[in-house]
Design a protein around this motif. Structure first.
Motif, PDB file in Angstrom:
ATOM      1  N   LYS A  63      -2.445   3.082  -9.091  1.00  0.00           N
ATOM      2  CA  LYS A  63      -2.569   3.918  -7.894  1.00  0.00           C
ATOM      3  C   LYS A  63      -1.540   5.048  -7.874  1.00  0.00           C
ATOM      4  CE  LYS A  63      -4.139   0.079  -4.950  1.00  0.00           C
ATOM      5  NZ  LYS A  63      -5.218   0.696  -4.143  1.00  0.00           N
ATOM      6  N   GLY A  64      -0.753   5.174  -8.960  1.00  0.00           N
ATOM      7  CA  GLY A  64       0.161   6.309  -9.029  1.00  0.00           C
ATOM      8  C   GLY A  64       1.583   6.019  -8.600  1.00  0.00           C
ATOM      9  N   LEU A  65       2.000   4.792  -8.735  1.00  0.00           N
ATOM     10  CA  LEU A  65       3.375   4.457  -8.377  1.00  0.00           C
ATOM     11  C   LEU A  65       4.044   3.721  -9.541  1.00  0.00           C
ATOM     12  CD1 LEU A  65       5.550   4.302  -6.050  1.00  0.00           C
ATOM     13  CD2 LEU A  65       4.685   1.983  -5.634  1.00  0.00           C
ATOM     14  N   ILE A  66       5.196   4.210  -9.938  1.00  0.00           N
ATOM     15  CA  ILE A  66       5.951   3.561 -11.008  1.00  0.00           C
ATOM     16  C   ILE A  66       6.945   2.604 -10.361  1.00  0.00           C
ATOM     17  CG2 ILE A  66       7.622   3.946 -12.846  1.00  0.00           C
ATOM     18  CD1 ILE A  66       6.254   6.728 -13.223  1.00  0.00           C
ATOM     19  N   ILE A  67       6.800   1.343 -10.656  1.00  0.00           N
ATOM     20  CA  ILE A  67       7.666   0.334 -10.027  1.00  0.00           C
ATOM     21  C   ILE A  67       7.735  -0.877 -10.932  1.00  0.00           C
ATOM     22  CG2 ILE A  67       5.749  -0.678  -8.697  1.00  0.00           C
ATOM     23  CD1 ILE A  67       7.864  -1.053  -6.397  1.00  0.00           C
ATOM     24  N   GLY A  72       4.890   6.271  -1.148  1.00  0.00           N
ATOM     25  CA  GLY A  72       5.049   5.278  -2.207  1.00  0.00           C
ATOM     26  C   GLY A  72       4.938   3.871  -1.650  1.00  0.00           C
ATOM     27  N   ILE A  73       5.547   3.668  -0.531  1.00  0.00           N
ATOM     28  CA  ILE A  73       5.500   2.340   0.082  1.00  0.00           C
ATOM     29  C   ILE A  73       4.075   1.985   0.474  1.00  0.00           C
ATOM     30  CG2 ILE A  73       6.178   1.063   2.160  1.00  0.00           C
ATOM     31  CD1 ILE A  73       8.940   2.472   1.861  1.00  0.00           C
ATOM     32  N   ASP A  74       3.365   2.948   0.956  1.00  0.00           N
ATOM     33  CA  ASP A  74       1.969   2.677   1.323  1.00  0.00           C
ATOM     34  C   ASP A  74       1.164   2.259   0.092  1.00  0.00           C
ATOM     35  OD1 ASP A  74       2.635   3.310   3.888  1.00  0.00           O
ATOM     36  OD2 ASP A  74       1.764   5.320   3.866  1.00  0.00           O
ATOM     37  N   ILE A  75       1.405   2.951  -1.010  1.00  0.00           N
ATOM     38  CA  ILE A  75       0.727   2.537  -2.243  1.00  0.00           C
ATOM     39  C   ILE A  75       1.087   1.092  -2.579  1.00  0.00           C
ATOM     40  CG2 ILE A  75       0.584   2.900  -4.742  1.00  0.00           C
ATOM     41  CD1 ILE A  75       1.036   5.892  -4.243  1.00  0.00           C
ATOM     42  N   LEU A  76       2.359   0.808  -2.462  1.00  0.00           N
ATOM     43  CA  LEU A  76       2.838  -0.525  -2.836  1.00  0.00           C
ATOM     44  C   LEU A  76       2.230  -1.606  -1.943  1.00  0.00           C
ATOM     45  CD1 LEU A  76       4.691  -2.207  -4.639  1.00  0.00           C
ATOM     46  CD2 LEU A  76       6.513  -1.856  -2.967  1.00  0.00           C
ATOM     47  N   THR A  77       2.248  -1.371  -0.647  1.00  0.00           N
ATOM     48  CA  THR A  77       1.719  -2.412   0.245  1.00  0.00           C
ATOM     49  C   THR A  77       0.222  -2.576   0.019  1.00  0.00           C
ATOM     50  OG1 THR A  77       1.566  -0.731   1.990  1.00  0.00           O
ATOM     51  CG2 THR A  77       3.479  -2.186   2.028  1.00  0.00           C
ATOM     52  N   SER A  78      -0.436  -1.484  -0.239  1.00  0.00           N
ATOM     53  CA  SER A  78      -1.868  -1.616  -0.488  1.00  0.00           C
ATOM     54  C   SER A  78      -2.104  -2.364  -1.806  1.00  0.00           C
ATOM     55  CB  SER A  78      -2.523  -0.232  -0.450  1.00  0.00           C
ATOM     56  OG  SER A  78      -3.198   0.076  -1.636  1.00  0.00           O
ATOM     57  N   ALA A  79      -1.291  -2.073  -2.829  1.00  0.00           N
ATOM     58  CA  ALA A  79      -1.411  -2.799  -4.101  1.00  0.00           C
ATOM     59  C   ALA A  79      -1.126  -4.282  -3.897  1.00  0.00           C
ATOM     60  CB  ALA A  79      -0.457  -2.219  -5.137  1.00  0.00           C
ATOM     61  N   ALA A  80      -0.150  -4.561  -3.066  1.00  0.00           N
ATOM     62  CA  ALA A  80       0.202  -5.967  -2.794  1.00  0.00           C
ATOM     63  C   ALA A  80      -0.944  -6.664  -2.087  1.00  0.00           C
ATOM     64  CB  ALA A  80       1.477  -6.029  -1.953  1.00  0.00           C
ATOM     65  N   ALA A  81      -1.492  -5.992  -1.092  1.00  0.00           N
ATOM     66  CA  ALA A  81      -2.582  -6.606  -0.318  1.00  0.00           C
ATOM     67  C   ALA A  81      -3.766  -6.915  -1.236  1.00  0.00           C
ATOM     68  CB  ALA A  81      -2.999  -5.664   0.816  1.00  0.00           C
ATOM     69  N   GLU A  82      -4.129  -5.961  -2.063  1.00  0.00           N
ATOM     70  CA  GLU A  82      -5.266  -6.190  -2.962  1.00  0.00           C
ATOM     71  C   GLU A  82      -4.980  -7.315  -3.959  1.00  0.00           C
ATOM     72  OE1 GLU A  82      -6.250  -1.413  -2.965  1.00  0.00           O
ATOM     73  OE2 GLU A  82      -6.259  -2.497  -4.859  1.00  0.00           O
ATOM     74  N   CYS A  92       2.819  -4.768  -9.322  1.00  0.00           N
ATOM     75  CA  CYS A  92       3.360  -3.558  -9.942  1.00  0.00           C
ATOM     76  C   CYS A  92       2.307  -2.874 -10.818  1.00  0.00           C
ATOM     77  CB  CYS A  92       4.611  -3.877 -10.767  1.00  0.00           C
ATOM     78  SG  CYS A  92       6.019  -4.372  -9.751  1.00  0.00           S
ATOM     79  N   ALA A  93       1.514  -3.661 -11.531  1.00  0.00           N
ATOM     80  CA  ALA A  93       0.484  -3.083 -12.395  1.00  0.00           C
ATOM     81  C   ALA A  93      -0.551  -2.337 -11.565  1.00  0.00           C
ATOM     82  CB  ALA A  93      -0.166  -4.184 -13.227  1.00  0.00           C
ATOM     83  N   GLY A 152       9.149  -1.422   4.663  1.00  0.00           N
ATOM     84  CA  GLY A 152       7.976  -1.513   3.784  1.00  0.00           C
ATOM     85  C   GLY A 152       7.918  -2.854   3.077  1.00  0.00           C
ATOM     86  N   LEU A 153       9.046  -3.292   2.612  1.00  0.00           N
ATOM     87  CA  LEU A 153       9.077  -4.569   1.894  1.00  0.00           C
ATOM     88  C   LEU A 153       8.771  -5.728   2.833  1.00  0.00           C
ATOM     89  CD1 LEU A 153      12.145  -3.831  -0.391  1.00  0.00           C
ATOM     90  CD2 LEU A 153       9.775  -4.154  -1.144  1.00  0.00           C
ATOM     91  N   GLN A 154       9.181  -5.560   4.091  1.00  0.00           N
ATOM     92  CA  GLN A 154       8.902  -6.619   5.056  1.00  0.00           C
ATOM     93  C   GLN A 154       7.397  -6.802   5.228  1.00  0.00           C
ATOM     94  OE1 GLN A 154      11.267  -8.705   6.607  1.00  0.00           O
ATOM     95  NE2 GLN A 154       9.337  -9.783   6.995  1.00  0.00           N
ATOM     96  N   GLN A 155       6.681  -5.682   5.150  1.00  0.00           N
ATOM     97  CA  GLN A 155       5.209  -5.774   5.247  1.00  0.00           C
ATOM     98  C   GLN A 155       4.652  -6.683   4.157  1.00  0.00           C
ATOM     99  OE1 GLN A 155       4.678  -1.204   5.468  1.00  0.00           O
ATOM    100  NE2 GLN A 155       2.751  -2.083   6.260  1.00  0.00           N
ATOM    101  N   ILE A 156       5.217  -6.527   2.958  1.00  0.00           N
ATOM    102  CA  ILE A 156       4.735  -7.370   1.861  1.00  0.00           C
ATOM    103  C   ILE A 156       5.169  -8.814   2.075  1.00  0.00           C
ATOM    104  CG2 ILE A 156       4.829  -7.769  -0.630  1.00  0.00           C
ATOM    105  CD1 ILE A 156       5.256  -4.752  -0.959  1.00  0.00           C
ATOM    106  N   ALA A 157       6.417  -8.953   2.489  1.00  0.00           N
ATOM    107  CA  ALA A 157       6.920 -10.309   2.728  1.00  0.00           C
ATOM    108  C   ALA A 157       6.040 -11.031   3.733  1.00  0.00           C
ATOM    109  CB  ALA A 157       8.365 -10.252   3.228  1.00  0.00           C
TER     110      ALA A 157
END
Lengths: 429, 429, 429, 429
Positions: C379-383, C409-419, C373-374, C339-344
């Protein structure tokens, strides 16, 4: 360790503290000295390649300084005046301003501190902390700055530090140029440490360093590295303190050791050869904007040694009114370098250290270096080692040493080295 | 704060650091001095009741010391020899042993330290910590021991401490005798603090104190109290360090200030008048069993000032070969006391301080004391204040001051006091 | 900074100190939690990728721990017993010995310290100093060890250090692996500093470090480097303290984070997930030969939290009786990594950090990481972020998170990162 | 020192660190506790006059707290939430504000610190330094404030201090009321030290003290003395920190120990009985103008123990909604006092110490006091000593102890005292 030499008075063994040190290497009683030579009570003369650890850059008992000092004493000139105004202090300050500061474009104030290098360093550290409101002074591997608690914290030597009997505070240690070998740029490491807000290195009050490390092995900072430290100091709001106690007053070829570098030290502790004749005298040069001391905020009974003002003035007038002395130092530095190269050629892996007339040869072993110096002393040469492991044979001859005397001393040294290395080789076989 | 006096050279204002202090009170340029008098560049002479803060106990430019020093210099005697053995050092040590130590039943070793009092104190603190393996040095209210970081931690003055720019470590403060008034026995308080294992006062490495506090207001410890501190030190395994830098060398009537007390100080820092002529020189006396220094564990470039060895030897021979000098000091001390009593009689609540020729009068106000000294200076007397609030007018005349000169100085002082107090009274009305 | 969310009770703004922090990022009021999810007062649920900063490695309110704790309370089991012997302490110790220590060939003693990680670190530092008689603890860039004065000295973060309000003592800072980039072998630099007797680095009492730096940016020490530090510690007579407060208790794939390395830590501070259920509990593991404490020499009222003994025992029995949990962690760690690689892949220059289930992605900017993170929280993920500049998005999901929840959770994160990155890109244009 | 009692599990000897302490005095294994009684694994019950060193002021396992906590756990209430907002934290804060702060006219902010008293003290010391820009905290003889390096510096006990393994910094020690006996007014001494600019005591950041010294021998400061300290703090620009960790939460008769004094503490560390049920919980109360923390400038994983919020709220609602509890404490305090008087009457020179239900009797000898407590334990009473020499038998019974149980415990104690003193007398004869 005992004073076995019959020329040594038993009172020393009986009454002087075990802290005494140089006298253990040179176990004879000296009675007079002139120029680059010392004479002991048996009449034997020695060439002096130690020069009071660079406190006698103009040699022993310079005749002009002697004359001026004797005249001063004869006339009931002030010997001790605390920090009161005296004619001799005025004359010194005017000469220092005219011959030293102005030609170098410097406008530093002169602070008379207690007449020891360590006191000048303590004053510098205190002032840097006061100016910045920070306590962390960055000092360097192999640095030597003195033995009182503030300066000792900045001194690297483990034995000296151990003498404190308690923890030393207020200093962070960084690697000097070359501390990790030629391939590691320590300036970059330091910068990374300071730029990282989580490095744990607190914001610095000052960088404190010797342009050439006298006790630490004659490590000479390059122009690029020293200028880099200067930039780092500015970038991080820290003062730059260049301790020129041993490397300054002509030792490296110019009055200050850093003249050929594009740095503006904020604080410059001076001592050793400042008086010209080896009299106790120290001062701190301060860029005017940082001279925020309140009266007596740092003081001391013997700040402003009037005898030293007399000789220091003569020294500056005599040696720094034109560029002849600098030319002499440059030429003699090459003689020293050539001599040391001879020794380096005898020892595999040996390297030359230092610059100007502050040079040595790293023979890779404290035992070997010590043996060379001991043998040289037997042959009439006073010389000492330097370095973390005492592995450097160090030449600190008076800058005024006539070329032939210089060469004579070097001949003694190379012959002592050759004999020592021969013995070592035989022992190894 | 500016040097307004026309006799003061502008170079001082332009070039000397703001840290300068005494010169601000005595704003003229001194050019010569002899005995108990100083002369400025306008030819005006001043009686010196400051004596380099007790550094000139034998007066300025004693003729015998002058002669010996000039001869030494003329003969190319060693000026600077690091801590090497020299004939002048041997002669000093022998004389010191013979005339000072032996007659007093002392067998202390002599450690040549950097030529400042603070350096002697630093060496003492380090050694006490090394000997005991403890770091906590007990120092006292109103104590003054120097300005380098180790000694400064033991110094009480807030302004001086503030100059450090960082926290000072390794010292616990205890009340000197009388610190809480006459009715509180501070010795008992200290004992209770040390006896209580939950007091939070760590086991002490040493007690460090001045038998008479020079800068702190001329508080003279009584025989009983000082002996009590000695017992406490022994009981708690701590060394006793008596700082005799200002109170010693005859100032209190005997060579050491504590001779009439039954104490055996383990470490005795000396400086100021030790050289006899005001030259930078300091030493630490060490009871032999504590002389556990390793060679060079505490060192310094100017330890062992050979010029000072010459004059210090002459001073001891001249003044301490019989008891005449002590008788003179005793008599002159009474003259000083009587003079100060005259001032005390003018000021309600004023009290006499000190003993021997280290005396003053507490006039209850730093402003008043300062005004008296300033007016005295106008009248040709150099004199300073002491105490936490500078509330003590302090007489530190050379011990050699002829009785008539002493009286003349006192007359100036009492007249300055009378005028000042009259003015103050008028202003108050 | 204000709690604007309507679900947040005004009492916090009115009454809770400004020191509060996480609540500012997650400005809602949480009311319950189970497994990997938290629910707020509006009924909204969040996936928890923070897990109490690794204090909830087994998730929230594990049903077996809950049952055991409720039973203990119902039966009037000891809640608070200072450090008295209790049946629950015995049971915990036996289980810890049997399931954790023995299988790993460890014979450490267990010291119950105050129930905070910082207290365990303080105990370790004190003990290392006591054992070695040295005070200098070597800590590392980007290290985090706690906020009380002893541990804070070892913590690198400038903001945290600044909160001390005074100088911090007893720690020398060294570069962690990679602190100077990939091409500089910091282990070699450290060794050179320690081997040089004039480096100014005092002999170390201990090396104190986190195998993976939790707050400092998920810097994971390699096997070679950590083993090198172990060798250095042994060579220089220093203790090795591995702070496994955040990286331990399964977070990196095994109970201790260093199990795959050939090191024998002398002291191991543990806290955070030790209780299993997030209850305050900390301990220090001590190699028996160094357990030289005198009774109560380090103590504290809440050492030995009996509620925590109950849940900690259940946690160990449930998760560490066989290797299933470790396999789960390994598998889930790969999910996290992917998941993190997707963001990277979205951020030029981004790098993956950490290992096991203690991983993150360095996006090169604290602003970007914070924005990701914000947005994830919306989107419902605490990170949360980590690193000197907060530049690492850090996943500390419960180790027990079911794979599908983890992926969600990872999907939320990657989507948050993309946006976030899209927005950033637009702003930059 | 070995756990010889057969009821003690061998795992303790084998696996728990030598630092363990109370368990050595009470060598049995406890399994349950209720109200004022504890039960061991053999079924024997003990009356508890130690109460977790005042952590169990409301007794063991209060039924209302139990019920609330079990309900919270059953409902998956938050166990660990870092310092996020939770409903239980809000409820606690509202109740604390309404029942404790408002009625007492206090507007302090509540800072959740790591759940130990020492952490609350560390936070207070840091904040006082930050607010004042000074580092010097004045602490007192016989004070106890914790074991982490910052708080330990303020703790007086030599054994505890020695555990630090290095020098402790930032604290000056002053005498508590009565430290020098009844005839010396220590307040006046402290004032003189602070008023003297040459005392060597640096300007204080704070005065840190316990209104009644729990570990230091139950020394209770008088209203006049404590108010004097408050005035001194104000006069010298220092914060007043009243450490109410042991003396507060009803122990001295009112919620805070200082309620009957006219002081306004700036910072109040609380812990021990704050949670009501003995769960780890600590807080620092801060006057709003000093709440200048930046977010997370002092933080910690377990600050804000949600289980403790639940029980702490119940405790406040149950016991502090009216004045019945205070009346009970007052009455029971008299019972305790009468009991201790009986012992005092047996021992010549014995004195009563403390106030409220924090009382003891100084029997003049740690050996005697220890023997009394050991004999009491054999008879079924858990009780400990206090004081610099452990010379005080200290009663810290739960404040909720029914009068008859209280009397029963006292009867055991007086009988143990009588037997012990008889034995001692026989041994002496």
């Amino acid at each position: 360790m005992t004073a076995s030499n019959s020329s040594v008075h038993p009172v020393f063994e009986r009454r002087e503290s075990e802290a005494r040190s140089y006298c253990r290497s040179f176990d004879t009683t000296f009675t007079s000295a002139s120029g680059s030579e010392m004479t002991d009570s048996t009449g034997k003369t020695y060439i002096d390649f130690l020069a009071g650890c660079s406190s006698l850059n103009y040699g022993h008992n310079d005749p002009d300084m002697k004359t001026a000092l004797i005249e001063h004493i004869s006339n009931d000139g002030i010997a001790h005046g605390l920090d009161m105004y005296t004619d001799t202090k005025a004359a010194f300050l005017e000469t220092f301003e005219e011959k030293i500061l102005k030609p170098r474009g410097m406008d530093h104030k002169v602070m008379m501190v207690g007449p020891t290098g360590t006191n000048a360093v303590e004053a510098a550290m205190k002032l840097a902390r006061k100016v910045t409101g920070r306590s962390n002074v960055i000092a360097f591997t192999n640095g030597f700055h003195g033995m009182t608690m503030g300066a000792l914290a900045a001194t690297g030597n483990a034995g000296k530090r151990g003498g404190a009997g308690m923890d030393l505070h207020g200093v962070t240690r960084m690697p000097f140029e070359g501390a990790f070998g030629d391939n590691i740029d320590t300036l970059s490491l330091i910068e990374q440490m300071l730029d990282n807000p989580s490095s744990g290195v607190d914001a610095p009050a000052a960088f404190l360093l010797e342009p050439v490390q006298g006790e630490g092995g004659l490590n000479a900072a390059s122009k690029e590295w020293l200028e880099g430290i200067g930039r780092l100091a500015k970038k991080h709001g820290a003062l730059l303190i260049l301790d020129d106690i041993q490397a300054g007053i002509g030792r490296c070829g110019t009055f200050f050791s850093f003249e050929e570098m594009d740095v503006q030290p904020d604080l410059i502790p001076l001592a050793k050869s400042l008086s010209g004749m080896g009299l106790p005298f120290a001062a701190l040069l301060i860029r005017p904007q940082y001279d925020i001391w309140k009266p007596a905020e740092h003081n001391g009974t013997f700040r402003g040694n009037n005898h030293a003002f007399v000789t220091a003035r003569v020294a500056i007038e005599k040696f720094w009114s034109d560029d002849q002395f600098q030319k002499d130092i440059a030429r003699r530095g090459e003689i020293v370098k050539a001599g040391l190269q001879q020794i380096a050629d005898m020892v595999p892996g040996a390297t030359l250290k230092g610059r100007g007339m502050m040079r040595g040869v790293d023979v890779g072993s404290g035992d070997v270096a010590g043996a060379i110096c001991a043998r040289a002393f037997e042959k009439g040469l006073i010389i000492e080692t330097s370095g973390a492991e005492d592995e450097v044979v160090k030449i600190l001859a008076p800058l005024t040493t006539p070329d032939d005397v210089l060469q004579k001393g070097i001949d003694i040294l190379t012959s002592a080295a050759a004999e020592t290395l021969e013995t070592t080789k035989i022992a190894a076989e």
